[in-house]
Write a protein that holds these residues in place. Structure first.
Motif, PDB file in Angstrom:
ATOM      1  N   ASN A 229       5.129   1.124  -9.099  1.00  0.00           N
ATOM      2  CA  ASN A 229       6.609   1.328  -9.211  1.00  0.00           C
ATOM      3  C   ASN A 229       7.279   2.328  -8.121  1.00  0.00           C
ATOM      4  O   ASN A 229       8.366   2.344  -7.523  1.00  0.00           O
ATOM      5  N   ARG A 230       5.959   3.486  -7.099  1.00  0.00           N
ATOM      6  CA  ARG A 230       6.368   4.113  -6.667  1.00  0.00           C
ATOM      7  C   ARG A 230       5.943   3.095  -5.171  1.00  0.00           C
ATOM      8  O   ARG A 230       6.956   3.917  -4.219  1.00  0.00           O
ATOM      9  N   ALA A 231       5.960   2.382  -4.440  1.00  0.00           N
ATOM     10  CA  ALA A 231       5.604   1.922  -3.825  1.00  0.00           C
ATOM     11  C   ALA A 231       6.601   1.253  -3.188  1.00  0.00           C
ATOM     12  O   ALA A 231       7.205   0.263  -3.668  1.00  0.00           O
ATOM     13  N   ARG A 232       6.434   1.847  -1.768  1.00  0.00           N
ATOM     14  CA  ARG A 232       8.073   1.217  -1.370  1.00  0.00           C
ATOM     15  C   ARG A 232       7.762   0.242   0.147  1.00  0.00           C
ATOM     16  O   ARG A 232       8.314  -0.745   0.821  1.00  0.00           O
ATOM     17  N   PHE A 233       6.691   0.971   1.079  1.00  0.00           N
ATOM     18  CA  PHE A 233       6.726   0.446   1.519  1.00  0.00           C
ATOM     19  C   PHE A 233       4.389   0.105   1.116  1.00  0.00           C
ATOM     20  O   PHE A 233       3.947   0.989   0.469  1.00  0.00           O
ATOM     21  N   VAL A 234       3.645  -1.238   1.526  1.00  0.00           N
ATOM     22  CA  VAL A 234       2.400  -1.348   1.363  1.00  0.00           C
ATOM     23  C   VAL A 234       1.996  -1.585   2.657  1.00  0.00           C
ATOM     24  O   VAL A 234       2.501  -2.699   3.484  1.00  0.00           O
ATOM     25  N   LEU A 235       0.619  -1.080   3.453  1.00  0.00           N
ATOM     26  CA  LEU A 235       0.249  -1.337   3.878  1.00  0.00           C
ATOM     27  C   LEU A 235      -1.156  -2.236   3.073  1.00  0.00           C
ATOM     28  O   LEU A 235      -2.076  -1.385   2.443  1.00  0.00           O
ATOM     29  N   PHE A 236      -1.881  -2.857   3.611  1.00  0.00           N
ATOM     30  CA  PHE A 236      -2.821  -3.454   4.084  1.00  0.00           C
ATOM     31  C   PHE A 236      -3.827  -3.685   5.246  1.00  0.00           C
ATOM     32  O   PHE A 236      -3.462  -3.841   6.157  1.00  0.00           O
ATOM     33  N   ASP A 237      -4.625  -3.137   4.342  1.00  0.00           N
ATOM     34  CA  ASP A 237      -6.239  -3.530   5.489  1.00  0.00           C
ATOM     35  C   ASP A 237      -6.157  -5.403   5.270  1.00  0.00           C
ATOM     36  O   ASP A 237      -5.606  -6.053   4.412  1.00  0.00           O
ATOM     37  N   PHE A 238      -7.097  -6.082   5.921  1.00  0.00           N
ATOM     38  CA  PHE A 238      -6.902  -7.484   6.046  1.00  0.00           C
ATOM     39  C   PHE A 238      -8.019  -8.107   5.902  1.00  0.00           C
ATOM     40  O   PHE A 238      -7.852  -9.083   4.371  1.00  0.00           O
ATOM     41  N   ASP A 239      -9.161  -7.774   6.588  1.00  0.00           N
ATOM     42  CA  ASP A 239     -10.303  -8.164   5.844  1.00  0.00           C
ATOM     43  C   ASP A 239     -10.656  -7.836   4.374  1.00  0.00           C
ATOM     44  O   ASP A 239     -11.307  -6.926   3.927  1.00  0.00           O
ATOM     45  N   GLY A 240     -10.653  -9.059   3.718  1.00  0.00           N
ATOM     46  CA  GLY A 240     -10.855  -8.425   1.845  1.00  0.00           C
ATOM     47  C   GLY A 240      -9.534  -8.323   1.331  1.00  0.00           C
ATOM     48  O   GLY A 240      -9.863  -9.639   0.338  1.00  0.00           O
ATOM     49  N   PRO A 241      -8.991  -7.998   1.332  1.00  0.00           N
ATOM     50  CA  PRO A 241      -7.460  -7.760   0.587  1.00  0.00           C
ATOM     51  C   PRO A 241      -7.060  -9.070   0.806  1.00  0.00           C
ATOM     52  O   PRO A 241      -6.396  -9.329  -0.057  1.00  0.00           O
ATOM     53  N   ILE A 242      -6.534  -9.093   2.305  1.00  0.00           N
ATOM     54  CA  ILE A 242      -5.791 -10.327   1.931  1.00  0.00           C
ATOM     55  C   ILE A 242      -7.061 -11.793   2.276  1.00  0.00           C
ATOM     56  O   ILE A 242      -6.427 -13.025   1.643  1.00  0.00           O
TER      57      ILE A 242
ATOM     58  N   PHE B 141       5.153  -9.921   7.464  1.00  0.00           N
ATOM     59  CA  PHE B 141       4.913  -8.639   8.380  1.00  0.00           C
ATOM     60  C   PHE B 141       5.655  -8.613   9.712  1.00  0.00           C
ATOM     61  O   PHE B 141       5.606  -7.304   9.767  1.00  0.00           O
ATOM     62  N   VAL B 142       5.377  -8.912  10.432  1.00  0.00           N
ATOM     63  CA  VAL B 142       6.151  -8.984  12.170  1.00  0.00           C
ATOM     64  C   VAL B 142       7.073  -8.100  12.221  1.00  0.00           C
ATOM     65  O   VAL B 142       8.116  -8.050  11.289  1.00  0.00           O
ATOM     66  N   PRO B 143       6.762  -6.381  13.033  1.00  0.00           N
ATOM     67  CA  PRO B 143       5.848  -6.958  14.214  1.00  0.00           C
ATOM     68  C   PRO B 143       4.660  -5.529  13.655  1.00  0.00           C
ATOM     69  O   PRO B 143       4.166  -5.030  14.593  1.00  0.00           O
ATOM     70  N   ASN B 144       4.843  -5.901  12.330  1.00  0.00           N
ATOM     71  CA  ASN B 144       3.827  -4.073  11.902  1.00  0.00           C
ATOM     72  C   ASN B 144       2.358  -4.674  11.871  1.00  0.00           C
ATOM     73  O   ASN B 144       2.348  -4.610  10.949  1.00  0.00           O
ATOM     74  N   ILE B 145       2.108  -5.177  12.384  1.00  0.00           N
ATOM     75  CA  ILE B 145       0.264  -5.222  12.426  1.00  0.00           C
ATOM     76  C   ILE B 145      -0.347  -4.035  13.526  1.00  0.00           C
ATOM     77  O   ILE B 145      -0.118  -4.143  14.774  1.00  0.00           O
ATOM     78  N   TYR B 146      -1.144  -3.859  13.031  1.00  0.00           N
ATOM     79  CA  TYR B 146      -1.778  -2.206  13.755  1.00  0.00           C
ATOM     80  C   TYR B 146      -3.253  -2.471  13.777  1.00  0.00           C
ATOM     81  O   TYR B 146      -4.043  -2.268  12.643  1.00  0.00           O
TER      82      TYR B 146
ATOM     83  N   CYS C 289      -4.036   3.971  12.142  1.00  0.00           N
ATOM     84  CA  CYS C 289      -3.027   3.126  12.310  1.00  0.00           C
ATOM     85  C   CYS C 289      -2.518   3.056  11.315  1.00  0.00           C
ATOM     86  O   CYS C 289      -1.090   1.910  11.157  1.00  0.00           O
ATOM     87  N   LEU C 290      -3.110   3.541  10.343  1.00  0.00           N
ATOM     88  CA  LEU C 290      -2.055   4.524   9.337  1.00  0.00           C
ATOM     89  C   LEU C 290      -1.023   5.170   9.561  1.00  0.00           C
ATOM     90  O   LEU C 290       0.345   4.912   9.149  1.00  0.00           O
ATOM     91  N   ASN C 291      -1.034   5.860  10.309  1.00  0.00           N
ATOM     92  CA  ASN C 291       0.175   6.746  11.112  1.00  0.00           C
ATOM     93  C   ASN C 291       1.137   5.929  11.751  1.00  0.00           C
ATOM     94  O   ASN C 291       2.241   6.705  11.820  1.00  0.00           O
ATOM     95  N   ARG C 292       0.374   4.781  12.394  1.00  0.00           N
ATOM     96  CA  ARG C 292       1.394   4.437  13.111  1.00  0.00           C
ATOM     97  C   ARG C 292       1.852   3.301  13.058  1.00  0.00           C
ATOM     98  O   ARG C 292       3.552   3.117  12.764  1.00  0.00           O
ATOM     99  N   ALA C 293       1.495   2.429  11.659  1.00  0.00           N
ATOM    100  CA  ALA C 293       2.499   2.064  10.643  1.00  0.00           C
ATOM    101  C   ALA C 293       3.131   2.624  10.135  1.00  0.00           C
ATOM    102  O   ALA C 293       4.937   2.396   9.651  1.00  0.00           O
TER     103      ALA C 293
ATOM    104  N   LEU D  55       7.633   1.938  10.821  1.00  0.00           N
ATOM    105  CA  LEU D  55       8.188   1.667   8.809  1.00  0.00           C
ATOM    106  C   LEU D  55       9.609   2.924   8.860  1.00  0.00           C
ATOM    107  O   LEU D  55      10.270   2.501   8.073  1.00  0.00           O
ATOM    108  N   GLY D  56       8.875   4.358   9.361  1.00  0.00           N
ATOM    109  CA  GLY D  56       9.708   5.358   8.784  1.00  0.00           C
ATOM    110  C   GLY D  56       9.783   5.485   7.728  1.00  0.00           C
ATOM    111  O   GLY D  56      10.692   6.101   6.740  1.00  0.00           O
ATOM    112  N   ALA D  57       8.524   5.526   6.898  1.00  0.00           N
ATOM    113  CA  ALA D  57       8.269   5.881   5.685  1.00  0.00           C
ATOM    114  C   ALA D  57       7.185   7.384   5.627  1.00  0.00           C
ATOM    115  O   ALA D  57       6.696   7.347   6.085  1.00  0.00           O
ATOM    116  N   ALA D  58       7.776   7.876   4.475  1.00  0.00           N
ATOM    117  CA  ALA D  58       7.172   8.925   4.244  1.00  0.00           C
ATOM    118  C   ALA D  58       5.912   8.149   3.459  1.00  0.00           C
ATOM    119  O   ALA D  58       5.756   7.506   2.674  1.00  0.00           O
ATOM    120  N   PRO D  59       4.761   9.030   3.584  1.00  0.00           N
ATOM    121  CA  PRO D  59       3.154   9.048   2.829  1.00  0.00           C
ATOM    122  C   PRO D  59       3.733   8.785   1.101  1.00  0.00           C
ATOM    123  O   PRO D  59       3.225   7.467   1.065  1.00  0.00           O
TER     124      PRO D  59
END
Length: 235
Positions: free
Chosen positions: A13-26, A144-149, A164-168, A172-176
């Motif tokens: 519910n809190r998540a407005r921005f979602v950062l996925f690891d690639f190999d594993g979760p996807i 996702f595009v262009p937000n692939i780090y 790479c999280l900080n870059r994302a 995105l203009g996202a507060a952590p």
């Protein structure tokens, strides 16, 4: 059980921005192109260059190609040798894309999260080209595009470093606190902690769950299905 469900609901519910690891979760990137074979390829290339002595016996036979890359980088940081080795690893990752195995429920989860208005990014130690190629093959790139780090030749920036999280987050203009990191390794959890981002662990087996719990992850799921179900309940 109710507490675990409530915790999952709160995290989602809190998540407005979602950062996925690639190999594993996807996906499982090396499902049909074994990581052990990739590591062996890197070792054999080093041996052909007359550089067998750069690796310890354990490193020469380690099944994770990232171990080989890190080992060489420790001994020759920022060198042309590391750049060449990283490029070879990227090529092997790209070869693995056609036989990668999608993680169950990942595709609909990504589409649903995007559809309900969350903004998504990839934060991975794999090559960004590899992640982009896979997402394109699954019709998910537009989520996702262009937000692939991903990995660069600055290997000290790989997770558990939060680079790479900080870059994302910056892109995105996202507060952590408004973001969520989904990863399957302790390094993902540590990177999220260091970036101040809430974390949801994905553990496809008991060993992965034990590693995540030991690292300190509180919210861990063995399948993405309950995440998708919870998300669809919000829609």
């Amino acid at each position: 059980m109710a507490t675990a469900t409530e915790n999952l609901r709160e995290v989602i519910n809190r998540a407005r921005f979602v950062l996925f690891d690639f190999d594993g979760p996807i996906c499982r990137l090396f499902a049909g192109h074994a990581a052990e074979d990739v590591a062996k390829d890197l070792v054999e290339w080093l041996e052909r260059q007359g550089l067998r002595g750069l690796l310890t016996e354990e490193e020469r036979f380690h099944p994770d190609p990232m171990v080989v890359l890190h080992a060489v980088n420790r001994r020759h940081p920022h060198s042309d040798l590391v750049a060449e080795l990283e490029a070879r690893l990227t090529q092997q990752e790209l070869k693995a894309v056609p036989s990668a195995m999608p993680t169950a429920f990942a595709d609909p989860l990504i589409r649903t999260w995007s559809a309900v208005g969350a903004r998504l990014a990839i934060a991975t130690n794999n090559s960004a080209r590899t992640a982009a190629s896979y997402l394109e093959s699954r019709g998910l790139a537009e989520c996702f595009v262009p937000n692939i780090y991903g990995r660069t030749q600055e290997l000290h920036h790989l997770k558990p470093h939060p680079h790479c999280l900080n870059r994302a987050l910056n892109a995105l203009g996202a507060a952590p606190s408004t973001a969520l990191m989904i990863g399957d390794a302790p390094s993902d959890f540590e990177a999220a902690q260091r970036a101040g981002v809430p974390f949801l662990g994905y553990a496809r087996n008991e060993s992965k769950e034990k590693q995540l719990r030991k690292a300190g992850a509180q919210a861990v799921v063995g399948s993405l299905e309950p995440v998708l179900r919870e998300l669809r309940g919000q829609a």
